[in-house]
Design an enzyme around this catalytic site. Structure first.
Site, mmCIF file in Angstrom:
data_model
loop_
_atom_site.group_PDB
_atom_site.id
_atom_site.type_symbol
_atom_site.label_atom_id
_atom_site.label_comp_id
_atom_site.label_asym_id
_atom_site.label_seq_id
_atom_site.Cartn_x
_atom_site.Cartn_y
_atom_site.Cartn_z
ATOM 1 N N GLN B 482 0.814 -1.226 0.000
ATOM 2 C CA GLN B 482 0.000 0.000 0.000
ATOM 3 C C GLN B 482 0.838 1.262 0.000
ATOM 4 O OE1 GLN B 482 1.132 -1.391 2.669
ATOM 5 N NE2 GLN B 482 0.235 -0.714 4.557
ATOM 6 N N ALA B 521 -8.178 -1.817 8.071
ATOM 7 C CA ALA B 521 -9.016 -0.650 8.383
ATOM 8 C C ALA B 521 -8.416 0.663 7.872
ATOM 9 C CB ALA B 521 -9.295 -0.571 9.886
ATOM 10 N N SER B 522 -7.728 0.618 6.768
ATOM 11 C CA SER B 522 -7.165 1.841 6.149
ATOM 12 C C SER B 522 -6.408 2.688 7.170
ATOM 13 C CB SER B 522 -8.289 2.688 5.517
ATOM 14 O OG SER B 522 -9.047 1.935 4.628
ATOM 15 N N ARG B 523 -5.647 2.037 8.057
ATOM 16 C CA ARG B 523 -5.140 2.759 9.212
ATOM 17 C C ARG B 523 -3.664 3.129 9.158
ATOM 18 N NH1 ARG B 523 -2.346 -0.479 12.759
ATOM 19 N NH2 ARG B 523 -2.906 0.571 14.679
ATOM 20 N N ALA B 717 -4.227 14.130 7.109
ATOM 21 C CA ALA B 717 -4.633 13.028 6.223
ATOM 22 C C ALA B 717 -5.556 12.028 6.913
ATOM 23 C CB ALA B 717 -3.395 12.307 5.709
ATOM 24 N N GLU B 722 -9.260 1.544 1.565
ATOM 25 C CA GLU B 722 -10.427 0.735 1.205
ATOM 26 C C GLU B 722 -11.493 1.518 0.449
ATOM 27 O OE1 GLU B 722 -11.227 -2.167 4.775
ATOM 28 O OE2 GLU B 722 -10.338 -0.307 5.480
#
Lengths: 291, 774
Positions: B482, B521-523, B717, B722
């Site tokens: 990612q 969780a896009s963390r 940000a 996701e």
């Protein structure tokens, strides 16, 4: 997946291998063969690897007044980049271009596509619409020719005998008085590449200067146990004007194409869908011939 | 944030791009350890059967076979979120993936040949392959390892949530729409197949694992539980990972099996899945049926939503069973809605079990919700864009579930895609036209600052600068493609004024790195970014002190730039590496090192699932234009307009990658991808028939980032990983319905479904055809 492999380099080495080996399969690009052997391992199998054969009759293309002769080892990529085919026989160009991916087209051969005899073979379908002739070489070095319509005898079955190998394919030149050629390969599937045809239709229609159809070839793929030439549909078109053909004639043509279909239901589509789409794309060839 | 940013916001290429594209990256498949054996797993022949006997004697005799194990050889605990999953199955098989025996041999070929020599006697049972059959009173219990706390023995998990007064809101509704949606199985199909290399040291009894897990510290704990070991005796090293997308959130049986083979043999063992095995035995997106009833008042305000979901849990419970956690957030909080009642039930069957998948249930929920919004607008005679704008979430809003939107770009996202796509322009297709054009709109809400579902949603960082001015970031978070390594390096470059090439990111070894929950969780950029900023602040205090001393000044107003520390007062400067050397080599001899643990401000939700579960929230809208071929039923996606509230763009290049990748995955979910099952067996375990899209299918993607600068996020940000996939299938479905006037109630929208619906309608033009009945 285990097998022996021998790689003849000349025609005579190849014929000797055919005479010598008892339990063998041909492999050229092996794009279908490896998948098949993975599914169904074949004990003590020898693969006669054709990809190393250096022989222009097998690998090249030759133009004559009669038309084109393509060696059985001519690749899908060779077809795609050949200008003669692109301008004169779009159906074959487009069929080759629709095959798998650029990488696979580098190794996949005409011979492989034909001899696999898959009902959904794209090059097979285009060559059937072009009413090609198959040149077959025996182990003794004799050549016989078979019309492509007789070459496919069943699902994954061909007219090739045990000691024979496909040598080349002859495609007749377009008629001298043909002024317009409507030639295309329509492939229906869900993806735009790496796709196996769910239904396909190849057509090659030649008209005179007024649009009158003087010769027509149409073949359907993935709709019957073999690729099929829609003879009555083609005959029906002769004498009709391609540009002004009536809605009824379009539908009659499509119905005649459909009469050659006896599709199955499988994981990719139902028989109902295949028939429905075959009818629709058959009538569409007059609507947007290049689409 | 008044300071002008030099690195953040620039298109820095991925840190690891060069090694990946040149083939130099070391994936799990490339690992070769001395004396390494190769493992292989025998899976059941039947999805439901009694295993009467297993005879491994012939397999053991095969030359080159070192070890064969079955459940009888393994003193282990069950795995899985509910601990209902035995690593090796004994007595019965309940799923086509079931592991019956495993082999370790000198070569992979020998291991595979040994599997063929294992004789298993099965008594085949009639399995249960749908949730209705599983819930029948006389149905046999499928999973014997559950406590049975629910009313039916085949219920694996239930969730209930509510807010507001449902009955009151029903009364206030002018229109109520009720529909049932069916969602398919989709699989991750990661480029790298599943892999693990395990090396157990017989001397010190420690286990070393080269694993592609997304959650190394939870994995370490799960592995320890499975193998009855101490977690700290297990060291997890992550090689380069060839795709995660959520598939590596759960620990799967092949991983402890590989460890067991190593423990039994005392030699390293590697298990690599074939592509076919990857399709069969790696997780899927949860299939489910969603019944959604929703209302709208006469002005177009959403009044209530009532949701009943039945999920096919498969034979064992994975993290997939907890997706209602996210699903309920979409239903409770995407667009303002006054009352919501949500129920979901996960039901055991003999099908393959799900796992986590990018979006974690949200694509399913958003599909159902956004379809019903279109239907409500139609009933009301209201414009589909207007009804969304009217109900869109707003800044400062706290939803019925307690999610607090400190920043919120929902309206701006909607307005952007509506205007850029010319949504309101009429797309006319004439009667009888072969190709029909349509456009669809959908939004999404997702956590954008982690999700507090464990006791901590934090991340640790250790930061050091060496005497040559190079910086090493040791972060708890990890890279699964990612781009987090790149973003972390950019943050350090921005703050410390060090060139990117002098920054190293160490993130692959649990023996070295500090704790982190994992990649989900896009963390990662949010949590690890904040953690790094915390460490930088501490380290700068140390550096400032030494710099002040060396520059003979008593202030600490410094700028870090060009590998130097510059006094803003006098403009004097000193090289950063010199400051570090002075720290190290002169008294009081300090290291230029700092550590920091960041815990987001989010709250653990209460037993009613209420509370502010994430540090911030991401919003996105998509407008998608399609062309449908009525001759073939094929849908061509023409244009995808994406507007996404990303907080702030940290790296536009990586952001584009996330958006494009997500959209394409969403198009696959909408149109082509489905893992087909028949009586518990997977019918298309290959790329030939599992229709993952190719480069040739990629539509035009027009991306418009929306920056809301959230004070919680690094530089403002939010998480982005996701979001881009979540509304895509919904928007495409709405577009197809717009083009054809049909009702799409299930995915994928195959050409066959479209043609069948059109054919049904051709027999009766007034017929309201929906795809769920086909």
């Amino acid at each position: 997946m285990e097998f022996n492999i021998i790689s003849p380099k000349t025609k005579s080495e190849l014929l000797a291998a055919i005479r010598r080996e008892k339990h063998f399969r041909f492999g050229a690009g092996c794009t279908d063969l490896l998948m098949e052997l993975r599914k169904k391992p074949n004990e003590n199998l020898t693969i006669i690897n054709l990809s190393k054969v250096i022989d222009a009759q097998f690998t090249g293309i030759k133009k004559s007044a009669k038309g084109l002769r393509l060696g059985a080892l001519f690749t899908a990529h060779n077809i795609v980049v050949n200008e003669e085919i692109q301008t004169g026989f779009s159906a074959l160009h487009n069929a080759a271009l629709s095959l798998a991916s650029n990488q696979i087209r580098q190794v996949a051969t005409i011979g492989g596509n034909l001899c696999t005899a898959s009902p959904s073979g794209d090059i097979s379908c285009a060559l059937t619409a072009l009413e090609a002739e198959c040149e077959i070489l025996s182990a003794a070095g004799k050549i016989r020719t078979v019309p492509i319509t007789s070459f496919f005898t069943g699902v994954r079955q061909t007219a090739l005998k045990k000691n024979e190998v496909l040598y080349g394919i002859a495609v007749s030149a377009n008629k001298k008085n043909a002024k317009n050629i409507f030639s295309n390969f329509i492939k229906v599937g869900t993806r735009r590449s790496m796709e196996c045809s769910v239904v396909s239709l190849a057509y090659h229609i030649q008209t005179d200067e007024n649009g009158k159809i003087i010769k027509a070839g149409a073949a359907l793929g993935a709709s019957a146990p073999t690729v099929r030439f829609a003879k009555t549909a083609c005959e029906f078109l002769i004498g009709k004007n391609f540009n002004t053909i009536s809605q009824k004639d379009k539908e009659d043509f499509a119905a005649k194409v459909l009469s050659y279909a006896s599709p199955i239901t499988d994981i990719r589509a139902t028989a109902w869908y295949r028939k429905e789409v075959l009818f629709n794309i058959s009538k569409s060839i007059f609507e947007n011939p290049c689409k | 944030m008044a300071k002008k940013l030099k690195v953040i916001g620039t298109p820095v290429p991925k840190h690891d791009a060069n090694i990946r594209v040149t083939g130099k990256a070391i994936y799990g498949h490339d690992i070769m350890l001395p004396c390494m054996l190769h493992g292989a797993i025998l899976r059941t022949e039947h999805p439901s059967a009694v295993i009467e006997s297993i005879d491994v004697s012939d397999a053991k005799k095969l030359p080159g076979v070192i070890c064969v194990i079955t459940a009888d050889d393994a003193d282990v605990n069950n795995i899985g979120y509910k601990r209902d999953h035995p690593i090796l199955k004994k007595g019965e098989a309940n799923c086509t993936r079931d592991e019956i025996a495993a082999v370790a041999a000198e070569t992979k070929e020998i291991a595979l040949n040994a599997l063929k020599l294992i004789k298993v006697k099965y008594k085949v049972r009639k399995g249960i392959y749908n949730t209705d059959d599983a819930l029948k009173v006389n149905a046999p219990q499928i999973n014997k390892f559950i406590s049975g706390k629910f009313e039916n023995k085949n219920i694996a998990e239930k969730f209930h949530y509510e807010h507001g007064n449902l009955e009151e809101q029903k009364k206030k509704s002018k229109h109520i729409i009720s529909r049932k949606f069916t969602l398919p199985r989709m699989t991750h199909a990661c480029m790298a197949t599943s892999n693990i290399t395990a090396s157990f040291n017989m001397v010190d009894k420690k286990l070393l694992l080269y694993s592609s897990t997304q959650v190394p510290f939870l994995y370490q704990r799960d592995m320890a539980h499975a193998l009855k070991m101490n977690p700290s005796d297990i060291r997890v090293i992550q090689p380069v990972i060839g795709g995660g997308f959520g598939s590596k959130l759960d620990m799967h049986p092949f991983e402890p099996i590989c460890a067991l083979l190593s423990m039994k043999t005392g030699r390293p063992v590697q298990i690599l899945y074939s592509r076919e095995e990857e399709f069969i035995a790696s997780p899927i997106r949860q299939p489910m049926e969603i019944e959604l009833t929703a209302g709208v008042d006469n002005k177009g305000n959403f009044t209530f939503r009532e949701i009943n979901i039945v999920k096919d849990n498969g034979a064992y419970t994975s993290w997939g069973a907890t997706t209602p956690f996210v699903i309920m957030q979409a239903f409770s909080s995407l667009y303002k809605v006054k009352a919501v009642t949500f129920n979901s039930t996960a039901v055991y069957t003999n099908n393959v079990f799900a796992g986590s998948f990018r979006g974690y249930g949200n694509p399913q929920a958003t599909f159902a919700l956004e379809r019903v919004i279109d239907l409500l607008a139609d009933e009301l005679g209201m414009d589909k864009a207007a009804i969304r704008l009217l109900n869109a979430n707003e800044q400062g809003e706290t939803t019925g579930q307690g999610l607090h939107f400190e920043t919120c770009g929902h309206k701006e996202c909607l307005e952007t895609v509506i205007s850029k796509s010319k949504y309101s322009k009429k797309r006319t297709s004439k009667e009888g036209d072969r190709y029909k054009i349509g456009i669809g709109l959908a939004s999404m809400l997702h956590v954008g600052g982690g999700a507090k579902i464990y006791r901590s949603d934090g991340c640790g960082t250790i930061l050091k600068i060496d005497p040559y001015g190079y910086c090493t970031i040791i972060t708890g978070s990890n890279e699964i493609g990612q781009g987090s390594e790149t973003v972390l390096a950019m943050i350090a470059a921005e703050e410390l004024g060090i060139e990117l090439k002098k920054i190293k990111v160490i993130n692959t070894d649990t023996d070295v790195k500090p704790w982190d929950v994992g990649v989900h969780a896009s963390r990662t950029s949010f949590v690890a970014g904040n953690s790094l900023l915390g460490a930088i602040k501490i380290l700068k205090e140390k550096l400032n002190k030494k710099a002040a001393e060396l520059l003979k000044t008593n202030h600490s107003n410094f700028e870090y730039s060009d590998n130097k520390i510059i006094s803003l007062k006098s403009n004097d400067s000193i090289a950063l590496d010199k400051v570090v050397r002075e720290m190290h080599f002169s008294e009081p001899n300090e290291l230029a090192i700092a550590d920091y643990f960041y815990e987001p401000s989010s709250k653990f939700q209460d037993k009613d699932f209420k509370g502010n579960v994430s540090g911030t929230y991401a919003f996105a809208s998509q407008a998608i234009e399609v062309e449908v071929d009525t001759y073939t039923g094929n849908v061509k996606v023409l244009n995808v307009y994406v507007a996404q509230d990303v907080g702030r763009v940290l790296n536009p290049l990586l952001l584009d990658g996330q958006i494009e990748g997500g959209v394409i995955q969403g198009v696959g979910y909408a149109l082509t991808e489905e893992l087909l099952m028949n009586e518990g067996k997977i019918m298309n375990p290959n790329f030939h028939n599992y229709k993952m899209l190719t480069a040739a299918d990629v539509p035009n993607i027009h991306f418009f980032p929306v920056e809301t600068i959230d004070k919680e996020g690094p530089y403002g940000a939010k998480g982005v990983g996701e979001a881009s996939l979540i509304p895509t299938a919904a928007a495409i479905s709405n577009a197809v319905c717009n083009a054809l006037g049909l009702e799409i109630l299930d995915l994928p929208i195959t050409p066959e479904k479209i043609l069948k619906a059109l054919s049904l309608r051709s027999t009766n033009s007034k017929l309201k055809v929906n795809t769920n009945s086909l």
